[in-house]
Structure formats: structure tokens, C-alpha cells
Write an enzyme that holds these catalytic residues in place. Structure first.
Site, PDB file in Angstrom:
ATOM      1  N   ASP A   1      35.491  44.666   1.325  1.00 15.89           N
ATOM      2  CA  ASP A   1      34.776  43.927   0.125  1.00 15.89           C
ATOM      3  C   ASP A   1      33.585  44.738   0.092  1.00 15.89           C
ATOM      4  OD1 ASP A   1      33.538  41.878  -1.216  1.00 15.89           O
ATOM      5  OD2 ASP A   1      34.676  40.299  -0.156  1.00 15.89           O
TER       6      ASP A   1
ATOM      7  N   ASN B   1      35.350  45.916  -5.672  1.00 15.35           N
ATOM      8  CA  ASN B   1      34.285  45.967  -4.334  1.00 15.35           C
ATOM      9  C   ASN B   1      33.641  47.372  -4.203  1.00 15.35           C
ATOM     10  OD1 ASN B   1      33.823  43.186  -3.880  1.00 15.35           O
ATOM     11  ND2 ASN B   1      35.988  42.889  -3.521  1.00 15.35           N
TER      12      ASN B   1
ATOM     13  N   GLU C   1      27.821  36.439  -2.344  1.00 14.02           N
ATOM     14  CA  GLU C   1      27.725  37.915  -2.811  1.00 14.02           C
ATOM     15  C   GLU C   1      26.534  38.428  -3.141  1.00 14.02           C
ATOM     16  OE1 GLU C   1      29.547  40.520  -2.655  1.00 14.02           O
ATOM     17  OE2 GLU C   1      31.885  39.865  -2.313  1.00 14.02           O
TER      18      GLU C   1
END
Length: 306
Positions: free
Chosen positions: A213, A161, A18
Site C-alpha cells: 500500500d 499505491n 490514508e
């Protein structure tokens, strides 16, 4: 959907890759494995991907104006003290925006165009990976100002997100992932206040879409969204319409970031979380960092001024 022109792959095997952040001064990409937890630094000039253990799960990082990083950790915001590769990252704590919610952790985050650090929280108690989306809507989006004050801005979040801003900084985007909706707000660059919440884009499961996301905005105002579970990044127009879809050879696509000397390389993190052994055998690159030629340039990320 078009196949990506993949320039390079770092086979990191991240559990939950991430928060890639390009540092133009260093010419490197910083990124995370939230669940390891680990901090990575990829140098495209050498191909080396250095790593550091983190003291807690860290959902996102931003650059610091005078060098270094600021992190959104399980326990709050902190300046990160990064030493030699392999040595644990130290923390200089700024504050915990949710001291009464120990089962929450900070997740996706990004600096606005002025350098304020926004980060969302999510309910994330210990449990097996397959329960990742079985959450309570007790998360929020928080704003960390340069003076260290923290402001709870949006409530009722399941999995935070997609934080990103339009090129002029006057529109903010964010997603509450399990709802499959990405929203937009009018944004005041002078104050960091938001108004006029509306639906920006939806990601219907029946249409084969993934859950939204991480996201990033390019220099033309296009919004690139990682579709977790759908093996792609999707470019949306400022009106929320699908413009392009770029396929990747993994299903858990998590976050894009523009980097390189001309900001024309799209780096994309991925994950192997919630994949069975059989699925992992079909996706040997799950958890890799990809570098993709997306055909458009990005914008430099703002750094936290404090």
C-alpha cells in the site's frame, strides 16, 4: 517480526485512512479518510485530531509551499481551502487528468523532491466494500507540474499505491497493489521523467505477505511499505530486501509517514474497510492513526510550489 513501540493512538475509526503528511511549519500531521470523505489534522502537542468534511473522495494530499494543501480528488487535482474545523473544505480546481473515465478516481500520491505532485488513479465505481480489488486495469500514474500541466506517465494500473522517492530523488518507487509487486524507475529530478522500469520487491501471498500500500523513504534510503492485510509495516533496503517488519494490532495497514520535531516518529494510517462485524470486534483499533518509534528518522516532504 517485532512488535511496535507504539507512542500514541488516535482512535478515529477511519473507513480508509490514508495519505499522512507531516507539516514541519505547523507541527501537525494532515491525513485523510478517503471514504468518509474527511480531512484530519492531528496535533501531537495537544492530542487533538480536528476534522473537515471533503466534497469528494480524496486519495492523497501534499503540502503547498506558501501554506495550505493540494488534493488529488475523485474529479482531479485541486487546491484545498481549509477553514475552521468542521466546515466543509473548499476547492479551487486545477484540472482533471482523466475526464473521459468517470468511474476512476485519484488515489495514492506524493510530491517528488522538487515538489511535483504525482498521483495514481484507479477504477473505483460505486459498489460494496468487498469488491474493492475487483478492478479494471484502467488506472494510471499522473504528474502535476507547477505550471498546472498534467502528464500521464504510467498506464495499466489496477490500484495505484506506494509512490515515494530515494533521498537523492533519483529513484522513484510505486506499486500496483493487486499484482503484489513494487517497482522502481530511474528518475530525472530536473524534468520529472522516468526510465529503466524494474521490479523492486514482491509480496507473495503464500509467504503471508500483504498487498503493498502506501510507502515512505527514510533518511538512510530504507523504503517503509504498509502491507495491507498483514498487520505490519516493512522496511526494505534500497536493494529490495526485507530489513525489518513491525507488527501493528490491526490488519488493514495503509500508509506510513515520518513526523515530529526530529522526523523520528513513524505515523501509520489504517482502515476498517472490508472487515466483517466479527473482525471489527477482534480489531477495535481498526481505522486508528498510530505513532510508532521506528528507530530511524525520515526526510521532510517537499511542498508543491504553485
Amino acid at each position: 517480526m517485532e512488535d511496535a513501540h507504539i507512542l500514541h493512538v488516535v482512535e478515529a475509526g477511519a473507513i480508509l485512512g490514508e495519505s499522512p503528511v507531516w507539516s514541519p511549519d505547523e507541527g501537525v500531521l494532515w491525513w485523510l479518510d478517503i471514504k468518509a470523505p474527511a480531512l484530519y489534522r492531528y496535533d501531537p502537542a495537544t492530542g487533538v485530531n480536528d476534522s473537515w468534511p471533503l466534497p469528494q473522495e480524496t486519495g492523497s494530499i501534499v503540502l503547498r509551499k506558501d501554506g495550505g494543501l493540494v488534493g488529488a480528488l475523485r474529479g482531479g487535482f485541486a487546491f484545498l481551502d481549509v477553514g475552521a474545523p468542521g466546515k466543509p473544505v473548499g476547492t479551487d480546481w486545477i484540472g482533471d487528468p482523466e475526464p473521459g473515465r468517470p468511474l476512476n478516481r485519484l488515489n495514492d500520491g506524493r510530491a517528488d523532491r522538487q515538489g511535483r505532485f504525482w498521483a495514481g488513479s484507479m477504477h473505483d465505481p460505486d459498489g460494496p466494500p468487498e469488491t474493492y480489488f475487483e478492478r479494471e486495469p484502467v488506472g494510471a500514474f499522473h504528474r502535476l507540474d507547477v505550471d498546472g500541466t498534467m502528464h500521464r506517465m504510467i498506464d495499466g494500473i489496477l490500484v495505484s499505491n506506494g509512490l515515494c522517492w530515494s533521498p537523492d530523488g533519483k529513484t522513484m518507487y510505486a506499486a500496483n497493489s493487486p499484482t503484489r509487486i513494487m517497482r522502481a524507475w530511474d528518475y530525472d529530478p530536473a524534468t520529472g521523467d522516468i526510465a529503466h522500469e524494474r521490479v523492486f520487491a514482491t509480496f507473495p501471498e503464500e509467504d503471508g505477505r500483504g498487498t503493498p500500500d502506501g510507502a515512505i523513504v527514510d533518511a538512510e534510503g530504507g523504503v517503509w511499505v504498509a502491507e495491507f492485510g498483514a498487520s505490519r509495516v516493512t522496511r526494505l533496503t534500497p536493494d529490495g530486501d526485507v530489513d525489518r517488519m513491525i507488527a501493528l494490532p490491526v490488519s488493514r495497514v495503509t500508509c506510513p509517514m515520518f513526523g515530529g520535531s526530529d522526523l523520528a516518529t513513524l505515523y501509520v494510517t489504517t482502515a476498517k474497510i472490508m472487515l466483517s462485524p466479527e473482525a471489527l470486534a477482534r480489531e477495535p483499533l481498526a481505522g486508528a492513526l498510530f505513532a510508532v518509534d521506528a528507530g530511524v528518522a525520515g526526510l521532510p516532504e517537499a511542498a508543491f510550489p504553485g
